[in-house]
Design a protein around this motif. Sequence first.
Motif, PDB file in Angstrom:
ATOM      1  N   ALA A  51      -0.844  -0.245  -5.681  1.00 33.75           N
ATOM      2  CA  ALA A  51       0.308  -1.043  -5.363  1.00 33.75           C
ATOM      3  C   ALA A  51      -0.204  -2.098  -4.819  1.00 33.75           C
ATOM      4  CB  ALA A  51       1.247  -0.510  -5.094  1.00 33.75           C
ATOM      5  N   ALA A  52      -1.363  -1.986  -3.309  1.00 33.74           N
ATOM      6  CA  ALA A  52      -1.498  -2.698  -2.156  1.00 33.74           C
ATOM      7  C   ALA A  52      -3.253  -2.948  -3.342  1.00 33.74           C
ATOM      8  CB  ALA A  52      -1.956  -2.166  -1.288  1.00 33.74           C
ATOM      9  N   ASN A  53      -3.636  -2.093  -4.733  1.00 33.01           N
ATOM     10  CA  ASN A  53      -5.189  -2.794  -4.547  1.00 33.01           C
ATOM     11  C   ASN A  53      -4.860  -3.833  -5.886  1.00 33.01           C
ATOM     12  OD1 ASN A  53      -6.880   0.154  -4.058  1.00 33.01           O
ATOM     13  ND2 ASN A  53      -6.930  -1.571  -2.550  1.00 33.01           N
ATOM     14  N   GLU A  54      -4.046  -3.969  -6.687  1.00 34.46           N
ATOM     15  CA  GLU A  54      -3.489  -4.100  -8.249  1.00 34.46           C
ATOM     16  C   GLU A  54      -2.928  -6.059  -7.538  1.00 34.46           C
ATOM     17  OE1 GLU A  54      -0.294  -1.634  -9.241  1.00 34.46           O
ATOM     18  OE2 GLU A  54      -1.327  -0.195 -10.015  1.00 34.46           O
ATOM     19  N   ARG A  55      -2.862  -5.749  -6.273  1.00 31.41           N
ATOM     20  CA  ARG A  55      -2.214  -7.130  -5.701  1.00 31.41           C
ATOM     21  C   ARG A  55      -3.549  -8.106  -4.786  1.00 31.41           C
ATOM     22  NH1 ARG A  55       1.196  -3.831  -6.497  1.00 31.41           N
ATOM     23  NH2 ARG A  55       3.810  -4.894  -7.258  1.00 31.41           N
TER      24      ARG A  55
END
Length: 99
Positions: A51-55
């Motif tokens: 989720a962090a990487n997607e953001r």
Amino acid sequence: MDDQTRIEIEAAAFRRLQKHLMEDRPDAQNIDMMNLAGFCRNCLSRWYQEAANERGIEMDKDAGREAFYGMPFVKWRDKHQTDASDAAKAAFAESHPEK
């Protein structure tokens, strides 16, 4: 319910799940969780990382685990993880042959 309230409720539920797994039930072993539910703390830490990487937030596996576990994974493992029984290992191999 508006989107912001829904997000806040979902975040609160996630934090409660995290607290339950990390503080209330550290005795619940990851392999047993995988065998019963198909996910464990490591899965949750990976989902957090993804989720962090997607953001656009750079986070590797170790950083994701530390964010979820609240400490380096090796420290958690040494403090809480026990050796898996042969039965748990066999159940895991049967239910997760790709792992």
